[in-house]
Design an enzyme around this catalytic site. Structure first.
Site, PDB file in Angstrom:
ATOM      1  N   ASP A 123       0.844  -1.196   0.000  1.00 30.52           N
ATOM      2  CA  ASP A 123       0.000   0.000   0.000  1.00 30.52           C
ATOM      3  C   ASP A 123       0.877   1.244   0.000  1.00 30.52           C
ATOM      4  OD1 ASP A 123      -2.264   1.825   0.674  1.00 30.52           O
ATOM      5  OD2 ASP A 123      -3.319  -0.051   1.012  1.00 30.52           O
ATOM      6  N   HIS A 173      -3.694   6.131   3.265  1.00 31.80           N
ATOM      7  CA  HIS A 173      -4.390   4.923   2.802  1.00 31.80           C
ATOM      8  C   HIS A 173      -3.765   3.653   3.388  1.00 31.80           C
ATOM      9  CE1 HIS A 173      -5.755   1.951  -0.243  1.00 31.80           C
ATOM     10  NE2 HIS A 173      -6.790   2.756  -0.395  1.00 31.80           N
ATOM     11  N   SER A 191     -10.987  -0.914  -0.986  1.00 33.18           N
ATOM     12  CA  SER A 191      -9.688  -0.878  -0.307  1.00 33.18           C
ATOM     13  C   SER A 191      -9.838  -1.139   1.188  1.00 33.18           C
ATOM     14  CB  SER A 191      -9.044   0.503  -0.458  1.00 33.18           C
ATOM     15  OG  SER A 191      -8.492   0.654  -1.724  1.00 33.18           O
TER      16      SER A 191
END
Ligand SMILES: *[C@@H]1O[C@H](CO)[C@@H](O)[C@H](O)[C@H]1NC(C)=O
Ligand SMILES: *[C@@H]1O[C@H](CO)[C@@H](O)[C@H](O)[C@H]1NC(C)=O
Ligand SMILES: *[C@@H]1O[C@H](CO)[C@@H](O)[C@H](O)[C@H]1NC(C)=O
Ligand SMILES: *[C@@H]1O[C@H](CO)[C@@H](O)[C@H](O)[C@H]1NC(C)=O
Ligand SMILES: *[C@@H]1O[C@H](CO)[C@@H](O)[C@H](O)[C@H]1NC(C)=O
Length: 766
Positions: free
Chosen positions: A141, A216, A546
């Site tokens: 990620d 994220h 996600s």
């Protein structure tokens, strides 16, 4: 937030089209795995470099500067900057089996663990698995923010002995940033740097290290394996204890996503290292457009990972409700779509005429009194300037100053719209859903008082504005409410099946929470992630597949801890056959205003308490995937590219007549003129040694389903039993219009009907 990544994603084709013959671009060169044996090279890297030296003329300077990565575990080969002429020259060498251009991908919880039934009080999955103790989850990620309380290692067991990873130093990151929770960290930027060659966007600092600049990665990693953090909240909202799905598991960070996206050359390098480092689960909240498996680097790398016993869990993508948009569909990957929770953050809009429109928001509680002021409403429906979407700079100050501005969802990020309104002098915002989002509420921690209303409400709001000379409204914030709405439901943005490349495998496999998920956030970012947002938090809210993917990665880690010998296929089977197909009210799971289809939810909504004790599993040996590829008509060289196995499909198919992959779900395709199909499946007993199961079939409309035998008797654990299913189409040509049908086949334990091993049946007439 999902909009931002979608935008990054859509710029992909531009760079493909602009390639010139002499221009250098990154390519991934796949080599024959045994090719080096015939040579005198001392190391794989030397061998890989020799290919570059053969094709790049020496007057072009140092060839090694063109070399990016050498791969050994996820694939045999390398990544390098090449011209199209170089590529043609390379393809002439017999040991070069494929050359693919680098591809860009997009990156696609205080509460979700309770919603999923994980708790310490009952005989839950947490106790059975020791909270995921001993398992290692590798997260590909944007990196992680190591100081976040979610990555604290208080109470964590020592680093497992098998771990071979490192804590790679870099900008603002050194070995002291790893601990017994965050046991490894690496970063891969070469592919990204070649493709981007530009400074990062204004006001955004990108750390050249495993440190997360975007949030994220911290969010997804903490969702999978974050430590328990008491009193976690987002500026007062959703207060409670935050925990990842597997709070006892270790986390290894592989930073592959940067401001411009995630490149497959970097992703492959990370998978290559993760396989050697010794992760048990790989979590990839990223993906691209569906492409054939032999061109899909994630599919290729994950096949090798699965051969090493590593479960690979991927996000399905955020391109719903477009049909066949589901990505990461290789049969050895667990593909995860998104669902909504039953936690809401009501923030209604009260119009001056007394009418109340339901909306949701997460605006900080401390500002509430002034935030609820009645204000003049304005909607600038000028499509040309983008003021209807509240794009940055599109709002004339004179028209929005001091007002509550209505902004349509889409194009730019939801939080960006709030910033645009604030910059133009607006003081509040109502975000309005379009037909794409219907009634789905993805909330944000906006920079000004704001709420989001559904599509129906948006029509009422706009006609009120049209019908009144001075429309006015106020937003009334209602805090956090749990249990009122129907959940889980399929998120509108969640990518849908059927699989574009292989409709014989039903995808997505499962759905998991992905709307308004609260998890860790970098401590130098505001909760919206916007550079202008000066607030600081340890947690924020995000939505997307996600967010769903790491929920399943964490649960896979729990299962791995409880049964360390299980294959990735057995773990996936446990996740799928125990998934829920009804919501918390016992009614069918919804998708907008309709019942969810199998193409939206796959086997259903993940249920960890049941997944940890599935009774029976459908296991798959890696060789079976090769037989499956043969039966799907892949060529010998395509199969070699995907799996590194040189096989004769002719021979394999002769020995496996009527083969079907032992997948935990059924996808039956009736081509014109075809009336019947037989499928064989094999179950392995992982429950009590003596157990008997009988079959219950809910046949799809227009299909007769026969199962033989109808009872399976197991006498010891790890015993296997097979059965056959006959599907007969009752559809007469031209009589039924329906193209799809769906049903279920369930094996029910005769002594304890809690053990239900359910497989969805999807039928398609083409
Ligand atoms: C790592 O960085 C921290 C903070 O900058 C510093 O205090 C520490 O000495 C560094 N550790 C190592 C091993 O370099
Ligand atoms: C409001 O008025 C505009 C133009 O006058 C029209 O285009 C639009 O459809 C109206 N909207 C609603 C919801 O009535
Ligand atoms: C975030 O966590 C750190 C460490 O636990 C704590 O010191 C800090 O006060 C927290 N910040 C906020 C905004 O809650
Ligand atoms: C695969 O095996 C066949 C027959 O044994 C051989 O001719 C062919 O060269 C092999 N291909 C590769 C890529 O190794
Ligand atoms: C179950 O049986 C298979 C062979 O059928 C064997 O390879 C495997 O190790 C066994 N697993 C356990 C947990 O005994």
């Amino acid at each position: 937030m999902e909009n931002k990544w979608l935008f990054l994603f859509s710029s992909l084709f531009v760079c493909f089209l602009s390639v010139q013959a002499h221009e250098l671009q990154t390519y991934i060169v796949q080599l024959h795995p045994n090719g080096m044996a015939k040579t005198a090279f001392g190391s794989k890297v030397e061998w890989h470099l020799s290919f570059l030296e053969k094709v790049v003329s020496s007057d072009e300077g140092d060839t090694s500067s063109r070399f990016l990565y050498s791969y050994h575990s996820a694939m045999e080969g390398f990544a390098a900057r090449l011209t199209t002429d170089d590529v043609q020259a390379l393809k002439r060498y017999p040991d070069v089996i494929a050359v693919r251009p680098d591809r860009k991908h997009e990156v696609h919880t205080t509460y979700s663990y309770k919603f999923l039934g994980l708790s310490t009080r009952n005989e839950g999955a947490w106790l059975k698995s020791g909270f995921g103790r001993g398992s290692i989850i590798g997260v590909l990620d944007t990196g992680a923010w190591p100081e976040s309380p979610s990555f604290s290692d208080v109470g964590m067991p020592p680093v497992p002995k098998k771990w071979k990873g490192i804590c790679q130093e870099g900008e603002d990151f050194n070995s002291s940033n790893c601990n017994r929770k965050l046991i490894g960290a690496r970063f891969y930027s070469k592919g990204h740097l070649v493709a981007s060659q530009s400074e990062s966007p204004d006001g955004m600092h990108e750390y050249l290290s495993p440190r997360d600049s975007h949030g994220h990665g911290s969010h997804t990693a903490s969702t999978a394996g974050g430590a328990a953090v008491p009193m976690a909240s987002v500026l007062g909202y959703a207060a409670g204890e935050a925990r990842g799905m597997a709070p006892g598991a270790h986390i290894a960070i592989y930073k592959v996503c940067w401001y411009n996206g995630c490149y497959s050359s970097d992703i492959l390098a990370a998978m290559d290292a993760a396989i050697r480092d010794g992760v048990d689960v790989l979590s990839l909240s990223l993906g691209g457009f569906p492409v054939p498996l032999y061109e899909d680097n994630i599919a290729v790398g994950s096949f090798r990972a699965v051969e090493h016993g590593i479960s690979v869990i991927c996000a399905a993508g955020n391109n719903g409700k477009i049909e066949s948009s589901v990505a990461n569909v290789a049969p050895w990957i667990a593909t995860v779509g998104a669902s909504s929770l039953d936690r809401t953050f009501p923030a209604v809009v009260r119009l001056r005429n007394g009418k109340i429109l339901y909306g949701e928001s997460m605006y900080p509680a401390s500002h509430l009194l002034s935030a609820e002021k009645e204000l003049e409403l304005v909607y600038l429906a000028d499509g040309n300037k983008g003021s209807d979407f509240c794009l940055k700079g599109s709002l004339p100050r004179a028209k929005v100053r001091g007002k509550m501005v209505v902004c349509d969802r889409g194009i730019n990020g939801r939080a960006d719209k709030g910033q645009a309104v604030k910059e133009a002098g607006g003081v509040a915002m109502v975000l309005t859903n379009t037909p794409i989002n219907l009634e789905e509420d993805s909330v944000d921690v906006h920079v000004l008082p704001a709420t989001l209303v559904g599509f129906d409400e948006s029509i009422q709001l706009k006609s009120y504005i049209n019908s009144t000379r001075r429309p006015k409204a106020r937003i009334i914030f209602g805090g956090t409410v749990i249990g009122k709405s129907r959940a889980p439901a399929v998120a509108q943005f969640s990518s849908r099946g059927p699989s574009f490349t292989d409709p014989s495998i039903l995808k997505p496999d499962v759905i998991a929470p992905g709307v308004n998920i609260i998890a860790a956030w970098p401590q130098n970012l505001g909760p919206t992630g916007l550079p202008e947002d000066t607030r600081r938090v340890n947690f924020t809210v995000m939505s997307g597949t996600s967010m769903s993917c790491p929920h399943v990665s964490g649960i896979a880690a729990l299962i791995h801890s409880a049964y360390p010998k299980w294959t990735p296929a057995a773990i996936k089977s446990a996740l799928m056959t125990t998934a829920d197909i009804t919501d918390h009210k016992g009614k069918p799971i919804m998708d907008g205003d309709q019942t969810a289809t199998l193409f939206a939810m796959g086997s259903g909504h993940i249920n960890p308490a049941k997944a940890i004790n599935p009774g029976l599993v459908y296991d798959i040996h890696p060789d079976d995937y090769i037989t499956h590829l043969c039966s799907r008509g892949f060529t010998r060289s395509e199969i070699f590219t995907i799996t590194h196995r040189n096989v004769s499909c002719h021979y394999i198919l002769q020995r496996n007549k009527g083969f079907s992959l032992n997948y935990p779900s059924f996808s039956v395709i009736f081509r014109t003129g075809m009336t019947g199909k037989t499928i064989r499946r094999t179950l392995t007993n992982v429950g009590s040694p003596n157990s008997v199961y009988s079959v219950v079939v809910q046949a799809p409309e227009g299909v007769k389903v026969r199962v033989k035998p109808r009872r399976l008797v197991f006498k010891h654990s790890n015993q296997t039993r097979s059965y056959r299913v006959w599907f007969v189409s009752k559809k007469k040509r031209g009589t039924i219009r329906m193209q799809h049908g769906q049903g279920y086949l369930t094996w029910v334990n005769t002594r304890d009907s809690l053990y239900r091993v359910r497989s969805p049946i999807s039928v398609t007439w083409t």
